[in-house]
Design an enzyme around this catalytic site. Structure first.
Site, mmCIF file in Angstrom:
data_model
loop_
_atom_site.group_PDB
_atom_site.id
_atom_site.type_symbol
_atom_site.label_atom_id
_atom_site.label_comp_id
_atom_site.label_asym_id
_atom_site.label_seq_id
_atom_site.Cartn_x
_atom_site.Cartn_y
_atom_site.Cartn_z
ATOM 1 N N LYS A 168 -14.037 -0.537 -8.193
ATOM 2 C CA LYS A 168 -13.125 0.300 -7.396
ATOM 3 C C LYS A 168 -12.184 1.026 -8.354
ATOM 4 C CE LYS A 168 -9.611 0.097 -3.766
ATOM 5 N NZ LYS A 168 -9.306 -0.445 -2.445
ATOM 6 N N GLU A 173 -10.907 -3.646 -9.725
ATOM 7 C CA GLU A 173 -10.171 -2.399 -9.483
ATOM 8 C C GLU A 173 -9.234 -2.060 -10.638
ATOM 9 O OE1 GLU A 173 -7.761 -2.276 -5.906
ATOM 10 O OE2 GLU A 173 -7.173 -0.200 -6.268
HETATM 11 P P1 13P Z 1 -5.274 3.637 -1.688
HETATM 12 O O1 13P Z 1 -6.585 4.211 -1.226
HETATM 13 O O2 13P Z 1 -4.114 3.937 -0.770
HETATM 14 O O3 13P Z 1 -5.012 3.930 -3.147
HETATM 15 O O4 13P Z 1 -5.394 2.060 -1.569
HETATM 16 C C1 13P Z 1 -6.524 1.448 -2.028
HETATM 17 C C2 13P Z 1 -6.180 0.125 -2.562
HETATM 18 O O5 13P Z 1 -6.684 -0.867 -2.100
HETATM 19 C C3 13P Z 1 -5.230 0.052 -3.686
HETATM 20 O O6 13P Z 1 -5.283 -1.219 -4.265
#
Ligand code: 13P
Length: 340
Positions: free
Chosen positions: A219, A177
């Site tokens: 992500k 991510e």
């Molecule tokens: P949000 O969709 O609120 O951005 O959260 C996703 C997430 O896991 C952030 O690390």
């Protein structure tokens, strides 16, 4: 080839019509969310809130997996069933956040490096024993006149790849991510450029560290104008610019891209995902791994009160269903009216 199990898990997480619920808020973040509804962040309140989400009837039609926090993966539903077992029994794959947060990056004012590699091999083994089949590690990048630096891009890419390699060794699918933050006045052009640089660094490190793309998920942020930009891009432009960047930088061997919502409104996050899928098919599944955009209305409806559990579950089910529709490009804003 990825170990077949890793690839199967990654593909199950992006099964048609489904996406991921991020319910892995750290203690600090969940406290902020609870403060916003006037609820106290006690261990039992956190347990009760997550229980409400995980026991929502029918959510599994649209939710393939749930990302848990260290405390949550050890907690149980009101009837005593451990959360990972409860989720698995509904066909929902348990996952776990394993990073230890974004900390200031030395010699780089305003930038962060995500920590948590020390002891990670042992923690992954424990989490697998507790039922986790996928994991998450989040790195953050700010946009500014001189930011992000190459130093920030490459140190975070290196850490993400080290995490991903350890996950695959443990039989856990790594969700990588890299989040380019929305804060600021930047244009969508700047967001596109920075997102491209970040992805370039990430996929270089993943390849160099021998990570098998087929057993991973990405992500990322969507490509958006900054929160405080004067003239913010609309749905079609966001969809087109986001696709353009991902087509250039994400290998087709990656089974899926599961977007974070990152502070978009829940309906914007759904509309943007829908617009991208409406332009498909694409080399990868385009799905969601939303925290706030799946939970915001449910959290508000709950308000920390037991008598509101059903209303909160209806609100969560509705958002899950809307995002399920966005997976096939069949969402329309009018569908919001059918809210429970
Ligand atoms: P949000 O969709 O609120 O951005 O959260 C996703 C997430 O896991 C952030 O690390």
């Amino acid at each position: 080839m990825a170990a077949p199990e890793l690839e199967l898990t990654a593909r199950a997480l992006v099964a048609p019509g489904k996406g991921i619920l991020a319910a892995d808020e750290s203690d600090g973040t969940i406290k902020k969310r609870f403060d916003s509804i006037g609820a106290e962040s006690t261990e039992d309140n956190r347990r009760a809130y997550r229980d409400l989400l995980f026991t929502t009837q029918g959510a599994e039609e649209f939710i393939s997996g749930v990302i848990l926090f260290d405390e949550t993966i050890r907690q149980s539903s009101a009837d005593g069933t451990p959360f990972p077992e409860l989720l698995s029994s509904r066909g929902v794959i348990p996952g776990i956040k394993v990073d230890k947060g974004a900390k200031p990056l030395a010699n780089a004012p305003g930038e962060t490096i995500t920590e948590g590699l020390d002891g990670l091999r042992e923690r992954l083994e424990e989490y697998r024993g507790l039922g986790a089949r996928f994991a998450k590690w989040r790195a953050t990048y700010s946009i500014g006149p001189e930011l992000p630096s190459e130093y920030c891009v490459w140190t975070n890419a290196h850490a993400l790849a080290r995490y991903a390699a350890l996950c695959q060794e443990a039989g856990i699918v790594p969700i990588v991510e890299p989040e380019v933050l929305m804060d600021g006045e930047h244009t969508i052009d700047e967001a596109a450029k920075v997102t491209g640089r970040v992805l370039q660094g990430l996929y270089t490190e993943l390849r160099d560290q021998r990570v098998d793309f087929a057993g991973t998920l990405l992500k990322p942020n969507m490509v958006l104008s900054g929160y405080d930009a004067g003239d913010r891009a609309g749905v079609d432009e966001v969809a087109e610019r986001t696709l353009e960047v991902f087509y250039r930088h994400v290998p087709a061997a990656v089974p899926g891209i599961v977007f974070l919502s990152g502070g978009q409104t829940d309906e914007d996050a759904t509309a943007h995902l829908n617009a991208m899928n409406a332009r498909g098919p694409h080399p990868w599944q385009l799905s969601f791994s939303y925290g706030r955009a799946l939970q915001a209305p449910a959290l508000k409806a709950w308000g920390g009160r037991r008598e509101n559990v059903e209303a909160a579950q209806r609100a969560y089910y509705h958002r899950a269903k809307m995002n399920g529709a966005a997976r096939t490009g069949s969402y329309a804003p009018e569908m919001e009216q059918a809210a429970a």
